[in-house]
Design a protein around this motif. Sequence first.
Motif, PDB file in Angstrom:
ATOM      1  N   VAL A 113     -25.202 -13.515 -11.380  1.00  0.00           N
ATOM      2  CA  VAL A 113     -24.801 -12.631 -10.587  1.00  0.00           C
ATOM      3  C   VAL A 113     -25.866 -11.714  -9.980  1.00  0.00           C
ATOM      4  O   VAL A 113     -26.551 -11.464  -9.036  1.00  0.00           O
ATOM      5  CB  VAL A 113     -23.692 -11.652 -11.092  1.00  0.00           C
ATOM      6  CG1 VAL A 113     -23.491 -10.390 -10.073  1.00  0.00           C
ATOM      7  CG2 VAL A 113     -22.387 -12.372 -11.255  1.00  0.00           C
ATOM      8  N   ALA A 114     -26.943 -11.471 -11.154  1.00  0.00           N
ATOM      9  CA  ALA A 114     -28.243 -10.748 -10.774  1.00  0.00           C
ATOM     10  C   ALA A 114     -29.220 -11.587  -9.965  1.00  0.00           C
ATOM     11  O   ALA A 114     -29.781 -11.139  -9.229  1.00  0.00           O
ATOM     12  CB  ALA A 114     -28.865 -10.268 -12.172  1.00  0.00           C
ATOM     13  N   ALA A 115     -29.076 -12.783 -10.524  1.00  0.00           N
ATOM     14  CA  ALA A 115     -30.186 -13.805  -9.536  1.00  0.00           C
ATOM     15  C   ALA A 115     -29.670 -13.833  -8.261  1.00  0.00           C
ATOM     16  O   ALA A 115     -30.427 -13.859  -7.145  1.00  0.00           O
ATOM     17  CB  ALA A 115     -30.245 -15.240 -10.308  1.00  0.00           C
ATOM     18  N   ALA A 152     -27.877 -11.789  -6.521  1.00  0.00           N
ATOM     19  CA  ALA A 152     -28.324 -10.466  -5.828  1.00  0.00           C
ATOM     20  C   ALA A 152     -29.819 -10.473  -5.413  1.00  0.00           C
ATOM     21  O   ALA A 152     -30.279 -10.097  -4.386  1.00  0.00           O
ATOM     22  CB  ALA A 152     -27.902  -9.230  -6.671  1.00  0.00           C
ATOM     23  N   ALA A 153     -30.700 -10.993  -6.346  1.00  0.00           N
ATOM     24  CA  ALA A 153     -32.180 -10.926  -6.216  1.00  0.00           C
ATOM     25  C   ALA A 153     -32.507 -11.942  -4.943  1.00  0.00           C
ATOM     26  O   ALA A 153     -33.266 -11.687  -3.991  1.00  0.00           O
ATOM     27  CB  ALA A 153     -32.877 -11.264  -7.423  1.00  0.00           C
ATOM     28  N   ILE A 154     -31.844 -13.034  -4.906  1.00  0.00           N
ATOM     29  CA  ILE A 154     -32.065 -13.946  -3.860  1.00  0.00           C
ATOM     30  C   ILE A 154     -31.834 -13.270  -2.575  1.00  0.00           C
ATOM     31  O   ILE A 154     -32.265 -13.548  -1.492  1.00  0.00           O
ATOM     32  CB  ILE A 154     -31.352 -15.365  -4.075  1.00  0.00           C
ATOM     33  CG1 ILE A 154     -32.223 -16.241  -5.236  1.00  0.00           C
ATOM     34  CG2 ILE A 154     -31.252 -16.228  -2.932  1.00  0.00           C
ATOM     35  CD1 ILE A 154     -31.328 -17.284  -5.900  1.00  0.00           C
ATOM     36  N   LEU A 155     -30.541 -12.912  -2.463  1.00  0.00           N
ATOM     37  CA  LEU A 155     -29.923 -12.276  -1.317  1.00  0.00           C
ATOM     38  C   LEU A 155     -30.963 -11.030  -0.794  1.00  0.00           C
ATOM     39  O   LEU A 155     -31.209 -10.875   0.467  1.00  0.00           O
ATOM     40  CB  LEU A 155     -28.551 -11.727  -1.312  1.00  0.00           C
ATOM     41  CG  LEU A 155     -27.556 -12.695  -1.510  1.00  0.00           C
ATOM     42  CD1 LEU A 155     -25.932 -12.056  -2.025  1.00  0.00           C
ATOM     43  CD2 LEU A 155     -27.395 -13.681  -0.121  1.00  0.00           C
ATOM     44  N   LEU A 156     -31.226 -10.292  -1.659  1.00  0.00           N
ATOM     45  CA  LEU A 156     -32.385  -9.154  -1.278  1.00  0.00           C
ATOM     46  C   LEU A 156     -33.575  -9.883  -0.737  1.00  0.00           C
ATOM     47  O   LEU A 156     -34.305  -9.518   0.225  1.00  0.00           O
ATOM     48  CB  LEU A 156     -32.485  -8.333  -2.395  1.00  0.00           C
ATOM     49  CG  LEU A 156     -31.372  -7.348  -2.833  1.00  0.00           C
ATOM     50  CD1 LEU A 156     -31.558  -6.748  -4.231  1.00  0.00           C
ATOM     51  CD2 LEU A 156     -31.121  -6.303  -1.794  1.00  0.00           C
ATOM     52  N   ALA A 157     -34.091 -10.718  -1.366  1.00  0.00           N
ATOM     53  CA  ALA A 157     -35.338 -11.539  -0.989  1.00  0.00           C
ATOM     54  C   ALA A 157     -34.889 -12.141   0.269  1.00  0.00           C
ATOM     55  O   ALA A 157     -35.984 -12.287   1.140  1.00  0.00           O
ATOM     56  CB  ALA A 157     -35.717 -12.528  -1.925  1.00  0.00           C
ATOM     57  N   MET A 158     -33.825 -12.558   0.559  1.00  0.00           N
ATOM     58  CA  MET A 158     -33.600 -13.098   2.050  1.00  0.00           C
ATOM     59  C   MET A 158     -33.348 -12.181   3.194  1.00  0.00           C
ATOM     60  O   MET A 158     -33.289 -12.406   4.386  1.00  0.00           O
ATOM     61  CB  MET A 158     -32.020 -14.011   1.980  1.00  0.00           C
ATOM     62  CG  MET A 158     -32.162 -15.137   1.166  1.00  0.00           C
ATOM     63  SD  MET A 158     -30.472 -15.904   0.906  1.00  0.00           S
ATOM     64  CE  MET A 158     -29.844 -16.252   2.193  1.00  0.00           C
ATOM     65  N   GLY A 159     -33.439 -10.655   2.820  1.00  0.00           N
ATOM     66  CA  GLY A 159     -33.342  -9.689   3.713  1.00  0.00           C
ATOM     67  C   GLY A 159     -32.059  -9.161   3.838  1.00  0.00           C
ATOM     68  O   GLY A 159     -31.866  -8.238   5.058  1.00  0.00           O
ATOM     69  N   SER A 213     -21.456  -9.458  -1.541  1.00  0.00           N
ATOM     70  CA  SER A 213     -21.517 -10.858  -2.196  1.00  0.00           C
ATOM     71  C   SER A 213     -21.333 -10.662  -3.795  1.00  0.00           C
ATOM     72  O   SER A 213     -20.737 -11.483  -4.257  1.00  0.00           O
ATOM     73  CB  SER A 213     -22.860 -11.309  -1.702  1.00  0.00           C
ATOM     74  OG  SER A 213     -22.926 -11.704  -0.696  1.00  0.00           O
ATOM     75  N   VAL A 214     -21.753  -9.586  -4.316  1.00  0.00           N
ATOM     76  CA  VAL A 214     -21.387  -9.503  -5.705  1.00  0.00           C
ATOM     77  C   VAL A 214     -20.109  -9.340  -6.142  1.00  0.00           C
ATOM     78  O   VAL A 214     -19.652  -9.843  -7.026  1.00  0.00           O
ATOM     79  CB  VAL A 214     -22.527  -8.321  -6.121  1.00  0.00           C
ATOM     80  CG1 VAL A 214     -22.125  -8.045  -7.867  1.00  0.00           C
ATOM     81  CG2 VAL A 214     -23.919  -8.700  -6.239  1.00  0.00           C
ATOM     82  N   SER A 215     -19.434  -8.630  -5.278  1.00  0.00           N
ATOM     83  CA  SER A 215     -18.041  -8.091  -5.576  1.00  0.00           C
ATOM     84  C   SER A 215     -17.188  -9.310  -4.970  1.00  0.00           C
ATOM     85  O   SER A 215     -16.193  -9.584  -5.672  1.00  0.00           O
ATOM     86  CB  SER A 215     -17.552  -7.054  -4.632  1.00  0.00           C
ATOM     87  OG  SER A 215     -18.181  -6.074  -5.030  1.00  0.00           O
ATOM     88  N   ASP A 216     -17.808 -10.269  -4.229  1.00  0.00           N
ATOM     89  CA  ASP A 216     -16.903 -11.377  -3.930  1.00  0.00           C
ATOM     90  C   ASP A 216     -17.185 -12.529  -5.138  1.00  0.00           C
ATOM     91  O   ASP A 216     -16.148 -13.223  -5.397  1.00  0.00           O
ATOM     92  CB  ASP A 216     -17.534 -12.081  -2.844  1.00  0.00           C
ATOM     93  CG  ASP A 216     -17.095 -11.516  -1.404  1.00  0.00           C
ATOM     94  OD1 ASP A 216     -16.466 -10.780  -1.368  1.00  0.00           O
ATOM     95  OD2 ASP A 216     -17.822 -11.847  -0.462  1.00  0.00           O
ATOM     96  N   ILE A 217     -18.098 -12.574  -5.765  1.00  0.00           N
ATOM     97  CA  ILE A 217     -18.302 -13.273  -7.001  1.00  0.00           C
ATOM     98  C   ILE A 217     -17.387 -12.890  -8.205  1.00  0.00           C
ATOM     99  O   ILE A 217     -16.552 -13.441  -8.937  1.00  0.00           O
ATOM    100  CB  ILE A 217     -19.832 -13.460  -7.478  1.00  0.00           C
ATOM    101  CG1 ILE A 217     -20.703 -13.997  -6.446  1.00  0.00           C
ATOM    102  CG2 ILE A 217     -19.896 -13.970  -8.785  1.00  0.00           C
ATOM    103  CD1 ILE A 217     -22.180 -13.847  -6.754  1.00  0.00           C
ATOM    104  N   GLY A 218     -17.327 -11.342  -8.271  1.00  0.00           N
ATOM    105  CA  GLY A 218     -16.494 -10.715  -9.096  1.00  0.00           C
ATOM    106  C   GLY A 218     -14.884 -11.204  -8.902  1.00  0.00           C
ATOM    107  O   GLY A 218     -13.861 -11.273  -9.684  1.00  0.00           O
ATOM    108  N   ALA A 219     -14.491 -11.206  -7.434  1.00  0.00           N
ATOM    109  CA  ALA A 219     -13.372 -11.551  -7.046  1.00  0.00           C
ATOM    110  C   ALA A 219     -12.720 -13.081  -7.603  1.00  0.00           C
ATOM    111  O   ALA A 219     -11.701 -13.178  -7.964  1.00  0.00           O
ATOM    112  CB  ALA A 219     -13.050 -11.317  -5.620  1.00  0.00           C
ATOM    113  N   MET A 220     -13.841 -13.916  -7.319  1.00  0.00           N
ATOM    114  CA  MET A 220     -13.868 -15.565  -7.677  1.00  0.00           C
ATOM    115  C   MET A 220     -13.530 -15.245  -9.243  1.00  0.00           C
ATOM    116  O   MET A 220     -12.572 -16.092  -9.740  1.00  0.00           O
ATOM    117  CB  MET A 220     -14.810 -16.195  -7.320  1.00  0.00           C
ATOM    118  CG  MET A 220     -14.740 -17.586  -7.758  1.00  0.00           C
ATOM    119  SD  MET A 220     -14.983 -18.030  -9.636  1.00  0.00           S
ATOM    120  CE  MET A 220     -16.617 -17.602  -9.880  1.00  0.00           C
TER     121      MET A 220
END
Length: 187
Positions: free
Chosen positions: A16-18, A20-27, A125-132
Amino acid sequence: MPARPWPWVAAFAAIVAATAAILLAMGRVPICTCGTVKLWHGVVMSRENSQHITDWYTPSHIIHGFLFYGAAHGLMRRAGLMPRLVASTIVEAAWEIAENTEAVIQRYRDATISLDYFGDSVINSVSDIGAMALGFLLASRLPVRATIAIALVFEIGVALVIRDNLALNVLMLVWPLDSVKAWQAGG
């Protein structure tokens, strides 16, 4: 003696942390550009859709968990619950990253009624992973019939309220139909 869950919990958290980091790096923006974080945002046709913790697409991610539990149960028979959850989390995280690429965002705009869609916030996105993960764990505990019933209630209920759901979302991304797009637009 059951395996210790903590290494698997740590692996889940690292994925999940990775992500989030990738999504932040993607802008991707960390939170809604409106400056607030809401537990629920229910207006689909708005720039705040997919920007808060939960929304009308959260049930779709719970259903992802149901489906991933079934797939992992069939494909990873010898693995325990937590390794299956971690494998499922990798798949969900990969989708969250792919979903937020410019190509997929543009596909949503072109093929669906999501004309104002510009990607998810990182918190969404992080919440979506939590919902999954919630859906996966529910499927691991509930009878199959109950899991199927919940999925059907989610799909039918969400379709009635917002004219979209997981099945329609997949259909419109893969094989868009003008008749479905017209119905989704209220026609």
